[in-house]
Write an enzyme that holds these catalytic residues in place. Structure first.
Site, PDB file in Angstrom:
ATOM      1  N   ASP A   9      44.200  23.108 -17.752  1.00  0.00           N
ATOM      2  CA  ASP A   9      44.804  22.198 -18.273  1.00  0.00           C
ATOM      3  C   ASP A   9      44.715  22.188 -19.892  1.00  0.00           C
ATOM      4  O   ASP A   9      46.088  21.923 -19.742  1.00  0.00           O
ATOM      5  CB  ASP A   9      43.945  21.218 -17.519  1.00  0.00           C
ATOM      6  CG  ASP A   9      44.566  20.857 -15.941  1.00  0.00           C
ATOM      7  OD1 ASP A   9      45.500  21.314 -14.905  1.00  0.00           O
ATOM      8  OD2 ASP A   9      42.966  20.278 -15.514  1.00  0.00           O
TER       9      ASP A   9
ATOM     10  N   ASP B 202      56.414  13.714 -15.250  1.00  0.00           N
ATOM     11  CA  ASP B 202      55.209  12.500 -16.720  1.00  0.00           C
ATOM     12  C   ASP B 202      56.383  12.102 -17.778  1.00  0.00           C
ATOM     13  O   ASP B 202      55.795  11.936 -18.907  1.00  0.00           O
ATOM     14  CB  ASP B 202      54.013  13.233 -16.979  1.00  0.00           C
ATOM     15  CG  ASP B 202      52.879  13.592 -17.063  1.00  0.00           C
ATOM     16  OD1 ASP B 202      53.086  13.136 -15.617  1.00  0.00           O
ATOM     17  OD2 ASP B 202      51.804  14.006 -16.883  1.00  0.00           O
TER      18      ASP B 202
END
Length: 626
Positions: free
Chosen positions: A566, A344
């Site tokens: 997460d 990312d």
């Protein structure tokens, strides 16, 4: 993909069972060869196996752990005893009650880890001081029974180093676009340049490293579920036989900080050497993930290093350089190190320049990735795979072409140019399916409209990672990358099995939205949902050449360790976290659509910590089934 990092809240929370225990053998399904981890000097007995290792050593103090494995009937409690030859003195211990009398050390089980099933393991660990020689003990006993075992090489590093993961949303253009064709060119399988036996596909002919840290997490969960749900526990136990990546998600992860659940890079590499079979390379997957201003568009995984010139210097000198030094140690030359480079990062340079934080961070992303590629490519047994997000992020034509240009821009700035990149990886820690079996044609007309015009896809023509990776391959080679580049897909939790998964094509719906809803295996209401997704399942097992040797996709991998959260979300009791992880929250698509975050309801688990309910769900909903 938002990956835990800066928050680092990883307390020592679970016992760990090391896969290097003598005589432990596990057959691995899913395309990789069976793995056998043995210690050459050890043989199991009906009682126990003990594996002692030094996890750090400063010259006057050290850390030690003993992996004890039960080879006989189940234990209800255990007591480990051994003796030192020198003046080693106990300072503190965990995963057991540690005491010392003279040279004799004793460790008694605690209330929560006394029960050890046959074949199960526990790992008591402690810190000691000493002077002179730090000789390892040579004999161990559990409950009065002498154990067989071995003393692995000492490793002056330890500590926590994992990173769970998530994935950021983006809102690219929604302008209709045509569907690019899927390429069919074939990569070669001959060795590439780079020296040191560097090959095109490092997974071919190699065994895979099984992290004792992850194995320990899985085995602990199996033990907890065995009584209430033995069928689920049996499926969960299989998870310990598959490779997961080791995350370098912060500077401290390189050497570790004393967490007995997650260890440092050198420790893991030494365990890989212990697992390596004669005359066979072993693949070790490591995630490089600590750029200045990391995850500029997210909240759950913002990095520890600021997006400044000083931060870039810190990234290079305190993060990349130490990693490269460890990996370049000649004793690790037989390990094929697969490095996943900065998830990312570079995609933000394409889609998120409207965000001031991303605009500021972009030059540091580019220079940082260039530096990482230079340092790691110089090590002949390291293979660099740059993260290319996923189809739901860069699938639009307005994103895909510019993204390929961005990757080429950074690679061409390195000393070796595009040769510094061995390939690319998609879907890192994300949930996008590898294939949508009942939606193979994004331009299929339903009710006079193409399927990709559905709200779920918003004119993104790539519904899955397979078609996306094939198209990205064409874009990347068009930018000058070698035809030999390999594409990896993280399938750790994109399976979407369970009762909600369609089992056959339903051609009766007459609108694109209803047709897509009836046939897509991706059960999210919004493709941008990324945090602890409810209903998700384990995907395809780690597999080499899943589509054959001629396909550009060279392996399925599990970069995200299934079962680790997460992220959590802000609440009245704490401000840490990301609203996208709030089960009661919403996400928006940038076009007026509002959707549930899709997060598992009833939980608020910090990023990186073990999430039992999520692991149970992922195993239950695995596709193919476990």
């Amino acid at each position: 993909m938002n990956q835990d990092s800066v928050h680092n809240e990883r307390p020592a929370r679970r016992l760990t069972s090391a896969f290097v225990a003598a005589g432990l053998t596990m057959a691995v399904a899913g395309g990789f060869a069976a793995l056998t981890a043995t210690s050459s000097s050890a043989a199991t007995t009906p009682g126990c196996t003990a594996v002692y290792s030094t996890t750090w050593d400063s010259g006057s103090g050290f850390g030690a752990q003993v992996v004890i494995t039960n080879n006989g009937p189940a234990w209800t409690s255990w007591n480990l005893t051994y003796a030192y030859a020198g003046n080693q003195a106990l300072q503190s211990g965990w995963n057991g009650t540690w005491t010392q009398s003279g040279k004799n050390v004793s460790v008694a089980s605690l209330s929560w880890n006394g029960a050890v099933a046959s074949g199960g393991s526990v790992t008591p660990a402690a810190n000691f001081t000493y002077s002179g020689t730090n000789a390892a003990p040579t004999s161990f006993a559990v409950n009065g029974v002498t154990c067989s075992g071995t003393v692995p090489p000492t490793t002056p590093s330890t500590g926590p180093t994992t990173t769970p993961s998530t994935t950021p949303t983006t809102t690219p253009t929604t302008t209709p676009t045509t569907t690019p064709t899927t390429p069919s060119t074939t990569p070669t399988t001959t060795p590439s340049s780079g020296g040191g036996g560097h090959v095109v596909n490092p997974f071919v002919g190699a065994s895979q490293y099984l992290s004792p840290d992850y194995t320990g997490e899985v085995n602990t969960q199996v033990a907890a579920d065995q009584g209430a749900n033995p069928t689920l526990a049996a499926s969960e136990a299989k998870m310990a036989g598959y490779q997961t990546a080791v995350w370098m998600d912060r500077i401290a992860a390189i050497t570790g900080t004393g967490d007995t659940v997650h260890h440092g890079l050198q420790w893991h590499l030494d365990q890989a050497l212990a697992q390596q079979k004669p005359n066979t390379p072993i693949v070790f997957e490591v995630v490089i993930y600590d750029l200045p201003g990391r995850d500029c568009a997210a909240l759950a995984s913002n990095g520890e290093i600021p997006a400044t010139a000083a931060g870039l210097t810190q990234y290079e000198s305190q993060y990349i350089d130490p990693i490269a030094t460890i990996l370049a140690n000649p004793k690790y030359a037989g390990i094929r190190v697969v490095a996943v480079i900065e998830p990312d990062s570079l995609p933000n340079a394409v889609t998120n320049q409207s965000k001031p934080a991303c605009q500021t961070a972009t030059p540091f992303y580019e220079t940082g990735v260039e530096y990482a590629l230079n340092k790691l490519h110089a090590i002949s047994n390291v293979y660099n795979y740059v993260d290319i997000a996923h189809s739901a992020w860069l699938g639009w034509s307005s994103n895909m072409g510019p993204a390929a240009q961005e990757f080429a821009k950074v690679a061409k700035a390195t000393t070796a140019g595009v040769a510094s990149v061995d390939g690319f990886i998609s879907d890192t820690a994300n949930y996008t399916p590898t294939t949508e079996p009942f939606l193979p044609n994004s331009t299929l007309q339903v009710g006079g409209n193409p399927l990709d015009s559905a709200k779920f896809y918003q004119y993104n023509p790539y519904f899955d990672e397979y078609s996306y990776d094939q198209a990205m391959y064409t874009q990347l080679t068009g930018q000058g990358f070698s035809p030999n580049i390999g594409m990896l897909i993280d399938t750790s939790r994109n399976g979407w099995g369970g009762p909600s998964r369609p089992t056959a094509l339903n051609s009766s719906p007459t609108t694109v939205d209803s047709y897509v809803a009836a046939n897509k295996v991706d059960q999210r209401s919004f493709r941008g949902d990324w945090c602890n997704q409810n209903g998700a399942g384990i995907g395809a097992r780690p597999t080499v050449q899943p589509y054959g040797a001629s396909n550009h996709i060279i392996a399925f991998v599990w970069i995200k360790p299934p079962g680790e959260s997460d992220g959590d979300y802000p609440s009245a009791s704490h401000s840490h976290g990301d609203p996208h992880c709030d089960p009661a929250g919403t996400n928006t698509d940038g076009n007026g659509g509002t959707y549930s975050t899709g997060s598992i309801p009833g939980y608020d688990v910090p990023a990186g910590q073990w999430f039992a309910a999520e692991f149970q769900q992922e195993v239950t909903n695995a596709y193919p089934a476990m």
